[in-house]
Structure formats: structure tokens, C-alpha cells
Motif scaffolding. Structure first.
Motif, PDB file in Angstrom:
ATOM      1  N   ARG A  36       0.843  -1.202   0.000  1.00 41.34           N
ATOM      2  CA  ARG A  36       0.000   0.000   0.000  1.00 41.34           C
ATOM      3  C   ARG A  36       0.879   1.253   0.000  1.00 41.34           C
ATOM      4  N   LEU A  37       1.878   1.282   0.831  1.00 44.97           N
ATOM      5  CA  LEU A  37       2.781   2.427   0.896  1.00 44.97           C
ATOM      6  C   LEU A  37       3.498   2.645  -0.438  1.00 44.97           C
ATOM      7  N   SER A  38       3.932   1.571  -1.046  1.00 49.32           N
ATOM      8  CA  SER A  38       4.691   1.663  -2.292  1.00 49.32           C
ATOM      9  C   SER A  38       3.847   2.117  -3.474  1.00 49.32           C
ATOM     10  N   PHE A  39       2.607   1.693  -3.528  1.00 47.73           N
ATOM     11  CA  PHE A  39       1.773   1.997  -4.687  1.00 47.73           C
ATOM     12  C   PHE A  39       0.823   3.165  -4.483  1.00 47.73           C
ATOM     13  N   GLU A  40       0.730   3.695  -3.286  1.00 41.09           N
ATOM     14  CA  GLU A  40      -0.211   4.788  -3.002  1.00 41.09           C
ATOM     15  C   GLU A  40      -0.017   5.977  -3.945  1.00 41.09           C
ATOM     16  N   GLU A  41       1.217   6.352  -4.219  1.00 42.47           N
ATOM     17  CA  GLU A  41       1.452   7.518  -5.070  1.00 42.47           C
ATOM     18  C   GLU A  41       1.012   7.283  -6.516  1.00 42.47           C
ATOM     19  N   TYR A  42       0.778   6.028  -6.886  1.00 44.50           N
ATOM     20  CA  TYR A  42       0.339   5.700  -8.249  1.00 44.50           C
ATOM     21  C   TYR A  42      -1.150   5.349  -8.311  1.00 44.50           C
ATOM     22  N   ARG A  43      -1.843   5.510  -7.198  1.00 44.21           N
ATOM     23  CA  ARG A  43      -3.259   5.135  -7.130  1.00 44.21           C
ATOM     24  C   ARG A  43      -4.062   5.748  -8.267  1.00 44.21           C
ATOM     25  N   HIS A  44      -3.772   6.988  -8.611  1.00 44.89           N
ATOM     26  CA  HIS A  44      -4.531   7.678  -9.650  1.00 44.89           C
ATOM     27  C   HIS A  44      -4.382   7.023 -11.034  1.00 44.89           C
ATOM     28  N   LEU A  45      -3.399   6.169 -11.204  1.00 42.39           N
ATOM     29  CA  LEU A  45      -3.190   5.489 -12.474  1.00 42.39           C
ATOM     30  C   LEU A  45      -3.969   4.168 -12.570  1.00 42.39           C
ATOM     31  N   TYR A  46      -4.567   3.743 -11.470  1.00 39.92           N
ATOM     32  CA  TYR A  46      -5.276   2.471 -11.391  1.00 39.92           C
ATOM     33  C   TYR A  46      -6.779   2.702 -11.278  1.00 39.92           C
TER      34      TYR A  46
END
Length: 119
Positions: A36-46
Motif C-alpha cells: 500500500r505504501l509503495s503503490f499509493e502515489e500511483y493510485r490515480h493510475l489504477y
């Protein structure tokens, strides 16, 4: 600065070497937090379902352990990265997780010999 006007330096820092080990059920909460921490900044791409699959909940990660092995890269006691494999039809399909700086090495490189034996 010390009495002589020279800058005093701290003791050298010793860094633990990264290592890879198999994940167990006791790791899924920490693993979910790292994803979650690693991918949070890319959430808008998913899409929301794709993000929830990528940054999966502990229960989802626990069930994935039955699909094939998951490896964790650690530095000392800290979780630094993940790599998992879904075994299907005799093949190992890698799911690359997240990783912190591993001193120029990646989890994929560290685990490269492991999938052959499904260790």
C-alpha cells in the motif's frame, strides 16, 4: 566541532546486506502495508479494483500464498521488497511487488535462481 576546530565525524554506519526469504502467513500484514505504501502515489493510475488487487489486503495476500511462493527482501529486520510467483501449468508467473533501495540490487535479481526450484 571539537576543541581543535576539526569536524568530528560519527561512527561509521554498518548496513546489513539485503537477503531474500520465503514469506509466511505471519508476514501478510507487513507485506500489505509495504504494498500500500509503495503503490499509493500511483493510485490515480489504477482503477479502484486494480489498485485493491495490486495493494492487496492481508487476507488476499494470505490466499495468494496458496497460489505459489512469495519472497520477501529484507535489510536487517526491515521489509524492503516483494516478489511472488503464481504457479500455473508448470510455469511460474512472476508478480513483481515493491522494493526499496537494496544497494543497487533488485528483488528480481536477488530471487532469480529461486523460481527454477520454486524454493
Amino acid at each position: 566541532m571539537g576543541d581543535s576546530g576539526r569536524v568530528q565525524t560519527a561512527a561509521p554506519i554498518t548496513l546489513d546486506e539485503p537477503s531474500v526469504r520465503r514469506a509466511t502467513l505471519t508476514d501478510v500484514v507487513a507485506l500489505a502495508g509495504l504494498l500500500r505504501l509503495s503503490f499509493e502515489e500511483y493510485r490515480h493510475l489504477y482503477t479502484p479494483p486494480a489498485f485493491e488487487s495490486t495493494a492487496a489486503a492481508p487476507a488476499t495476500l494470505a490466499s495468494r500464498l496458496d497460489e505459489g511462493p512469495t519472497w520477501l527482501a529484507t535489510i536487517g529486520e526491515d521489509l524492503a521488497g516483494t516478489l511472488s510467483c503464481r504457479v500455473s501449468g508448470g510455469a511460474c508467473h512472476l508478480r513483481r511487488g515493491s522494493e526499496r533501495d537494496l544497494g543497487g540490487t533488485t528483488v528480481v535479481a536477488m530471487a532469480k535462481p529461486i523460481p527454477r526450484s520454486l524454493g
